[in-house]
Write a protein that holds these residues in place. Sequence first.
Motif, PDB file in Angstrom:
ATOM      1  N   ASP A  89     -12.224  -6.882  -9.287  1.00 54.69           N
ATOM      2  CA  ASP A  89     -12.014  -7.094  -7.856  1.00 54.69           C
ATOM      3  C   ASP A  89     -11.286  -5.924  -7.198  1.00 54.69           C
ATOM      4  OD1 ASP A  89      -9.553  -7.393  -9.034  1.00 54.69           O
ATOM      5  OD2 ASP A  89      -9.232  -9.462  -8.380  1.00 54.69           O
ATOM      6  N   GLY A  90     -10.935  -4.899  -8.000  1.00 54.53           N
ATOM      7  CA  GLY A  90     -10.281  -3.718  -7.452  1.00 54.53           C
ATOM      8  C   GLY A  90      -8.766  -3.790  -7.426  1.00 54.53           C
ATOM      9  N   ARG A  91      -8.202  -4.946  -7.753  1.00 52.42           N
ATOM     10  CA  ARG A  91      -6.742  -5.112  -7.750  1.00 52.42           C
ATOM     11  C   ARG A  91      -6.132  -4.547  -9.021  1.00 52.42           C
ATOM     12  NH1 ARG A  91      -5.625 -11.203  -7.428  1.00 52.42           N
ATOM     13  NH2 ARG A  91      -3.518 -10.407  -7.795  1.00 52.42           N
ATOM     14  N   VAL A  92      -4.976  -3.901  -8.886  1.00 56.87           N
ATOM     15  CA  VAL A  92      -4.236  -3.413 -10.048  1.00 56.87           C
ATOM     16  C   VAL A  92      -3.355  -4.544 -10.566  1.00 56.87           C
ATOM     17  CG1 VAL A  92      -2.509  -1.786 -10.889  1.00 56.87           C
ATOM     18  CG2 VAL A  92      -4.253  -1.020  -9.273  1.00 56.87           C
ATOM     19  N   TYR A  93      -3.474  -4.847 -11.858  1.00 57.59           N
ATOM     20  CA  TYR A  93      -2.711  -5.936 -12.458  1.00 57.59           C
ATOM     21  C   TYR A  93      -1.531  -5.435 -13.293  1.00 57.59           C
ATOM     22  CZ  TYR A  93      -6.274  -9.352 -11.137  1.00 57.59           C
ATOM     23  OH  TYR A  93      -7.127 -10.167 -10.421  1.00 57.59           O
ATOM     24  N   ILE A  94      -1.723  -4.282 -13.963  1.00 57.04           N
ATOM     25  CA  ILE A  94      -0.690  -3.777 -14.867  1.00 57.04           C
ATOM     26  C   ILE A  94      -0.644  -2.251 -14.800  1.00 57.04           C
ATOM     27  CG2 ILE A  94       0.217  -3.838 -17.233  1.00 57.04           C
ATOM     28  CD1 ILE A  94      -1.854  -6.046 -17.825  1.00 57.04           C
ATOM     29  N   TYR A 140       5.322  -1.097 -19.666  1.00 59.49           N
ATOM     30  CA  TYR A 140       4.420  -1.716 -18.697  1.00 59.49           C
ATOM     31  C   TYR A 140       5.192  -2.319 -17.531  1.00 59.49           C
ATOM     32  CZ  TYR A 140       5.575  -6.454 -20.374  1.00 59.49           C
ATOM     33  OH  TYR A 140       6.229  -7.616 -20.698  1.00 59.49           O
ATOM     34  N   GLN A 141       4.478  -2.431 -16.423  1.00 58.14           N
ATOM     35  CA  GLN A 141       4.992  -3.081 -15.226  1.00 58.14           C
ATOM     36  C   GLN A 141       3.919  -4.017 -14.689  1.00 58.14           C
ATOM     37  OE1 GLN A 141       7.826  -3.302 -13.874  1.00 58.14           O
ATOM     38  NE2 GLN A 141       8.941  -1.379 -13.681  1.00 58.14           N
ATOM     39  N   PRO A 142       4.224  -5.305 -14.512  1.00 55.05           N
ATOM     40  CA  PRO A 142       3.260  -6.224 -13.897  1.00 55.05           C
ATOM     41  C   PRO A 142       3.107  -5.899 -12.412  1.00 55.05           C
ATOM     42  CG  PRO A 142       5.021  -7.390 -15.076  1.00 55.05           C
ATOM     43  CD  PRO A 142       5.462  -5.980 -14.904  1.00 55.05           C
ATOM     44  N   CYS A 143       1.902  -6.080 -11.904  1.00 56.80           N
ATOM     45  CA  CYS A 143       1.663  -5.817 -10.481  1.00 56.80           C
ATOM     46  C   CYS A 143       1.084  -7.036  -9.775  1.00 56.80           C
ATOM     47  CB  CYS A 143       0.719  -4.624 -10.318  1.00 56.80           C
ATOM     48  SG  CYS A 143       1.403  -3.065 -10.897  1.00 56.80           S
ATOM     49  N   ILE A 144       1.241  -8.211 -10.376  1.00 55.81           N
ATOM     50  CA  ILE A 144       0.734  -9.428  -9.750  1.00 55.81           C
ATOM     51  C   ILE A 144       1.756  -9.952  -8.751  1.00 55.81           C
ATOM     52  CG2 ILE A 144      -0.711 -10.040 -11.719  1.00 55.81           C
ATOM     53  CD1 ILE A 144       1.457 -11.992 -12.602  1.00 55.81           C
ATOM     54  N   ASN A 146       2.256  -9.234  -5.696  1.00 63.22           N
ATOM     55  CA  ASN A 146       2.824  -8.162  -4.866  1.00 63.22           C
ATOM     56  C   ASN A 146       4.000  -7.432  -5.511  1.00 63.22           C
ATOM     57  OD1 ASN A 146       1.016  -8.822  -2.725  1.00 63.22           O
ATOM     58  ND2 ASN A 146       2.385 -10.478  -2.097  1.00 63.22           N
ATOM     59  N   ARG A 147       4.106  -7.508  -6.822  1.00 68.09           N
ATOM     60  CA  ARG A 147       5.179  -6.793  -7.510  1.00 68.09           C
ATOM     61  C   ARG A 147       4.802  -5.325  -7.701  1.00 68.09           C
ATOM     62  NH1 ARG A 147       6.742 -10.151 -12.801  1.00 68.09           N
ATOM     63  NH2 ARG A 147       8.258  -8.446 -12.953  1.00 68.09           N
ATOM     64  N   ASN A 148       5.779  -4.446  -7.563  1.00 75.37           N
ATOM     65  CA  ASN A 148       5.621  -3.008  -7.817  1.00 75.37           C
ATOM     66  C   ASN A 148       4.482  -2.374  -7.012  1.00 75.37           C
ATOM     67  OD1 ASN A 148       7.682  -2.860  -9.989  1.00 75.37           O
ATOM     68  ND2 ASN A 148       6.235  -4.162 -11.102  1.00 75.37           N
ATOM     69  N   GLU A 149       4.319  -2.809  -5.774  1.00 76.67           N
ATOM     70  CA  GLU A 149       3.228  -2.295  -4.942  1.00 76.67           C
ATOM     71  C   GLU A 149       3.337  -0.791  -4.696  1.00 76.67           C
ATOM     72  OE1 GLU A 149       3.507  -5.064  -1.552  1.00 76.67           O
ATOM     73  OE2 GLU A 149       1.414  -5.528  -1.948  1.00 76.67           O
ATOM     74  N   LYS A 150       4.545  -0.318  -4.388  1.00 79.43           N
ATOM     75  CA  LYS A 150       4.721   1.104  -4.096  1.00 79.43           C
ATOM     76  C   LYS A 150       4.443   1.957  -5.324  1.00 79.43           C
ATOM     77  CE  LYS A 150       8.051   0.658  -0.298  1.00 79.43           C
ATOM     78  NZ  LYS A 150       9.415   1.014   0.198  1.00 79.43           N
ATOM     79  N   LEU A 151       4.932   1.513  -6.476  1.00 74.41           N
ATOM     80  CA  LEU A 151       4.706   2.259  -7.706  1.00 74.41           C
ATOM     81  C   LEU A 151       3.225   2.273  -8.064  1.00 74.41           C
ATOM     82  CD1 LEU A 151       5.903   3.813 -10.072  1.00 74.41           C
ATOM     83  CD2 LEU A 151       6.261   1.628 -11.250  1.00 74.41           C
ATOM     84  N   ALA A 152       2.562   1.138  -7.893  1.00 78.58           N
ATOM     85  CA  ALA A 152       1.130   1.055  -8.186  1.00 78.58           C
ATOM     86  C   ALA A 152       0.337   1.985  -7.278  1.00 78.58           C
ATOM     87  CB  ALA A 152       0.640  -0.380  -8.027  1.00 78.58           C
ATOM     88  N   SER A 153       0.705   2.015  -6.005  1.00 77.26           N
ATOM     89  CA  SER A 153       0.027   2.890  -5.050  1.00 77.26           C
ATOM     90  C   SER A 153       0.223   4.355  -5.426  1.00 77.26           C
ATOM     91  CB  SER A 153       0.561   2.629  -3.640  1.00 77.26           C
ATOM     92  OG  SER A 153      -0.040   3.499  -2.703  1.00 77.26           O
TER      93      SER A 153
END
Length: 202
Positions: A89-94, A140-144, A146-153
């Motif tokens: 779906d294009g979402r980053v999970y981890i 690892y960092q979870p990104c579910i 809305n966690r760690n949105e800035k880092l994921a971006s």
Amino acid sequence: MCCLSSENHVKLEPKANTKVICKRCKVMLGESVSSETTKFYMTEIIIQPSDRSFPTIPRSQFVQSVIAQCLVELSSARSTFRFTIQGQDGRVYILLWLLNSDSLVIESLRSSKCIKKFPLLEDAMKADSSSAWSAVKVLYQPCIKNRNEKLASSWESDISVHSLTLPSATCLELLLILSRNNATLPLSLRHMNSFQVAFLRM
């Protein structure tokens, strides 16, 4: 683990939906890229000769092994050690950071509390009673949620970070595996800076 299916059990969705679904277990196996090309997810199938019997591998162990080997191969071939695990779906999970590819993990006796806390991993615990195994060490960092949105971006826009696409359900499954492993580590070893530490079995 997805059931081992012949072509008769693989169903192609209509062109508007390119998912490839197993008719027997309803698991998403891959995507139809074009009329001549089908992409299968490495965590959803095992290719074996039809005339040979082979032991069933617990799902959790299979996912760990496939992901661990993929991380090692990519880090060696592309000199990259940071990965985003994203769903179809294009979402980053981890967010994954490979630290060590030749770790040897020695476990104490398995705890029944872990099985009760993570029932989906019970098959893997029952299947293997050995206490030492080769693994890769990751941060690892979870990104579910809305966690760690800035880092994921930030990671997504970094050309040194490689993206791995898996079915969304498998992304959540991998996150559960990482969380379970992290919970078995001593408290002093569960975190490194802002990341959580885990081992993926080879």
